[in-house]
Scaffold this active site. Sequence first.
Site: not given
Length: 377
Positions: A89-93, A143, A221, A271, A309, A311, A314, A341
């Site tokens: 991620d860019s750091g924009g968040f 952004d 956003g 994500d 499952c 995992c 399980c 899980h």
Amino acid sequence: MYEIIKKDQKAKRAVLHTVHGDIQTPVFMNVGTAAAIKGAVSTDDLKELDTQVFLANTYHLHVRPGDDVIYELGGLSSFMKWDRPILTDSGGFQVFSLKGLRKIKEEGVTFSSHIDGRRIFMGPEESIKIQSRLSSTIAMAFDECPPALAERKYVEDSVNRTTRWLKRCKVQMERQNGLYGTLNKKQLLFGINQGAIYEDIRVEHAKAISELDLDGYAIGGLAVGETPEQMYEVLDATVPHLPADKPTYLMGVGTPRNILEAVERGVDFFDCVYPSRNGRHGHVYTKHGKINILNKKYETDGFVLEEGCGCPACKRGYSKGYLRHLMKAKEMLGMRFLVMHNLYFYNHLMEDIRNAIEEGRYKAFKEERIRMMESGM
């Protein structure tokens, strides 16, 4: 190169070929903000869970341990022993989430570090330089993420600035990939569509950034205050105006239902922190809905979290009763099992989605999965 294998109406089954390996889409990217999944999950564990892409955060790694440190240790792949694709991620968040600790100007954003308070400047060029040193497979453009319900004038100004920043990111990326000493000279750049819940702003921004011929396009956003219905309306309006022959990434989303709905609208990258965060608090995802393992009714439950499952919890037969005990006793093992899980559940939900698209039955699959989750059967 992005190769579409099959389309089922708007749903896309594709593969993104990268320098660090192929990404089969639709895909869920597991979030490890500081180069680790919270819950004591190693990169070897992630491979066992069939994880394709690891997501790390530029801002957090810049603050600690520092991108120069990671560069000296060979980039993120070497640093955390992960030989598959990585998205940063860019750091924009953080422009959004650290509202009280930042100041936005045309040049970029000045932050106060959430760790020690020191002043940090990050603009488009700085973000791309940091991501180049981190040597991720996919770098996100810098952004601003305006609040979903912000006033129109603020959103218009913010989106226009984000477009200008994106152009600067593209120039800097081309420069970084051509420099001597760059660890990954084939780093990809994804641009980010913004516009809050204003559909006309979203559409115009999608058209503008599509002209830049980037490696992929994200929708940012969303899932930041609007209703799910508003999110789907924005996707309905926006996705058709992004390049269909490039990956489409819905950032920070979301629940299994959010993913199922967005895939139907043409999104193929996702994500979210939900699998790991909820697992650490005892919330477990299954095909029949989410359960809270801390509930008293699971105290003497001898069954696994979900039959069939694969995992580690399980597969090895650990019961709900035992896992509840571990969580109540605050044993790290309980958190680790539940996080793994949930990550397995998300990764294999995406595998089921890919299969359904390939077989031309996605709509029926989506409706059946939603019915199962919401009815508990």
